[in-house]
Write a protein that holds these residues in place. Sequence first.
Motif, PDB file in Angstrom:
ATOM      1  N   ASP A  46     -15.838  56.400-116.780  1.00 62.05           N
ATOM      2  CA  ASP A  46     -17.665  56.517-116.624  1.00 62.05           C
ATOM      3  C   ASP A  46     -18.176  55.080-116.844  1.00 62.05           C
ATOM      4  O   ASP A  46     -18.097  54.343-117.726  1.00 62.05           O
ATOM      5  CB  ASP A  46     -17.997  57.262-118.131  1.00 62.05           C
ATOM      6  CG  ASP A  46     -19.398  57.633-117.792  1.00 62.05           C
ATOM      7  OD1 ASP A  46     -20.301  57.181-117.157  1.00 62.05           O
ATOM      8  OD2 ASP A  46     -19.864  58.222-118.751  1.00 62.05           O
ATOM      9  N   PRO A  47     -18.909  54.822-115.580  1.00 63.10           N
ATOM     10  CA  PRO A  47     -19.735  53.338-115.697  1.00 63.10           C
ATOM     11  C   PRO A  47     -20.516  53.190-116.765  1.00 63.10           C
ATOM     12  O   PRO A  47     -20.894  52.160-117.143  1.00 63.10           O
ATOM     13  CB  PRO A  47     -20.228  53.315-114.143  1.00 63.10           C
ATOM     14  CG  PRO A  47     -19.553  54.178-113.666  1.00 63.10           C
ATOM     15  CD  PRO A  47     -19.092  55.334-114.238  1.00 63.10           C
ATOM     16  N   ALA A  48     -21.195  54.463-117.280  1.00 62.68           N
ATOM     17  CA  ALA A  48     -22.146  54.405-118.368  1.00 62.68           C
ATOM     18  C   ALA A  48     -21.602  53.577-119.668  1.00 62.68           C
ATOM     19  O   ALA A  48     -22.464  53.173-120.462  1.00 62.68           O
ATOM     20  CB  ALA A  48     -22.667  55.537-118.524  1.00 62.68           C
ATOM     21  N   ALA A 105     -20.190  44.154-112.687  1.00 64.26           N
ATOM     22  CA  ALA A 105     -18.884  44.299-112.255  1.00 64.26           C
ATOM     23  C   ALA A 105     -18.034  45.158-113.138  1.00 64.26           C
ATOM     24  O   ALA A 105     -17.031  45.807-112.820  1.00 64.26           O
ATOM     25  CB  ALA A 105     -18.434  42.678-112.557  1.00 64.26           C
ATOM     26  N   LEU A 106     -18.346  45.151-114.562  1.00 70.85           N
ATOM     27  CA  LEU A 106     -17.531  46.096-115.239  1.00 70.85           C
ATOM     28  C   LEU A 106     -17.856  47.528-114.898  1.00 70.85           C
ATOM     29  O   LEU A 106     -16.937  48.246-114.735  1.00 70.85           O
ATOM     30  CB  LEU A 106     -17.960  45.830-116.709  1.00 70.85           C
ATOM     31  CG  LEU A 106     -16.970  46.647-117.837  1.00 70.85           C
ATOM     32  CD1 LEU A 106     -15.496  46.433-117.503  1.00 70.85           C
ATOM     33  CD2 LEU A 106     -17.344  46.283-119.252  1.00 70.85           C
ATOM     34  N   ALA A 107     -19.002  47.871-114.563  1.00 72.02           N
ATOM     35  CA  ALA A 107     -19.396  49.254-114.119  1.00 72.02           C
ATOM     36  C   ALA A 107     -18.657  49.564-112.751  1.00 72.02           C
ATOM     37  O   ALA A 107     -18.214  50.804-112.697  1.00 72.02           O
ATOM     38  CB  ALA A 107     -21.208  49.283-113.962  1.00 72.02           C
ATOM     39  N   GLU A 108     -18.886  48.541-112.102  1.00 64.91           N
ATOM     40  CA  GLU A 108     -18.007  48.735-110.824  1.00 64.91           C
ATOM     41  C   GLU A 108     -16.546  49.136-110.927  1.00 64.91           C
ATOM     42  O   GLU A 108     -15.892  49.844-110.313  1.00 64.91           O
ATOM     43  CB  GLU A 108     -18.288  47.453-109.666  1.00 64.91           C
ATOM     44  CG  GLU A 108     -17.362  47.657-108.490  1.00 64.91           C
ATOM     45  CD  GLU A 108     -17.726  46.465-107.576  1.00 64.91           C
ATOM     46  OE1 GLU A 108     -16.874  46.142-106.538  1.00 64.91           O
ATOM     47  OE2 GLU A 108     -18.407  45.372-107.969  1.00 64.91           O
ATOM     48  N   ALA A 109     -15.946  48.344-111.748  1.00 65.85           N
ATOM     49  CA  ALA A 109     -14.379  48.259-112.080  1.00 65.85           C
ATOM     50  C   ALA A 109     -14.218  49.809-112.717  1.00 65.85           C
ATOM     51  O   ALA A 109     -13.021  50.300-112.445  1.00 65.85           O
ATOM     52  CB  ALA A 109     -14.029  47.125-112.879  1.00 65.85           C
ATOM     53  N   TYR A 110     -15.100  50.100-113.604  1.00 68.27           N
ATOM     54  CA  TYR A 110     -14.882  51.373-114.284  1.00 68.27           C
ATOM     55  C   TYR A 110     -14.945  52.568-113.392  1.00 68.27           C
ATOM     56  O   TYR A 110     -13.935  53.481-113.380  1.00 68.27           O
ATOM     57  CB  TYR A 110     -15.931  51.526-115.328  1.00 68.27           C
ATOM     58  CG  TYR A 110     -15.438  50.892-116.502  1.00 68.27           C
ATOM     59  CD1 TYR A 110     -14.271  50.371-116.892  1.00 68.27           C
ATOM     60  CD2 TYR A 110     -16.171  51.077-117.773  1.00 68.27           C
ATOM     61  CE1 TYR A 110     -13.824  49.640-118.135  1.00 68.27           C
ATOM     62  CE2 TYR A 110     -15.986  50.483-119.190  1.00 68.27           C
ATOM     63  CZ  TYR A 110     -14.930  49.806-119.352  1.00 68.27           C
ATOM     64  OH  TYR A 110     -14.530  49.253-120.447  1.00 68.27           O
TER      65      TYR A 110
END
Length: 225
Positions: free
Chosen positions: A77-79, A66-71
């Motif tokens: 950068d989702p990384a 979810a945090l990678a998607e939000a970023y």
Amino acid sequence: MIVTFDLFSALTDTRTGASRTFDAIARRRGWSQTGEELYDRWDGCNKAAQRTAEHPTSFREVSLGALAEAYGALGVDPALAGADLAELHAGAGDWPLWPDVAAGVAAVAEQARVGLLSNVDDDLARLTRAHALVDPSLVLSSQRLGAFKPDPRIYAAAVDAAAPDRLIHVAASARDVRGALEAGIDVVRLVRPGHAVDPDGPAPAHEVTDAAELPAVRRDLARRA
């Protein structure tokens, strides 16, 4: 009788606590977003992901995705999500309880056994301030029960874990109130800022605006049993 509480809405002011960490991350990296903006976007993605999450997926794995998607949606950068989620969860012990919680839960504990019913991993639950207020054997986590709210299976598993005692659940979020009611559990809605009843779901018969009111509601429910 066993009374369970939702950890991250009814007991913990999660938005305030988590937003502080996100704000520190944003300032350190020179981002334009505020901590509240980062939290709100992550929280929305997180709740959506929990609706379809299946065991043995962990809460941490759901939250990371979810945090990678939000970023990604915010142009970040989702990384970076892995390190940031670790920092966020490490600070969960500093997230504040709502002001009425300590006294309110203690008052309920004089009448019944108290626990948590939460979409969370056990180690994260143990970090929170709320964990010290409840019976640790009654921390009914998604990890322990093998399902995520609002899936009816988590509520059925909670009832089984409470048996032979009767279960009452204190919830604040729309999905938790609706999910527990639709699962046939006695629900007391504890009104919290930022949370409302799902207009498409059943209306709770019991609602309080302060945890100090919970013992009286519990007594009333016990008389009607």
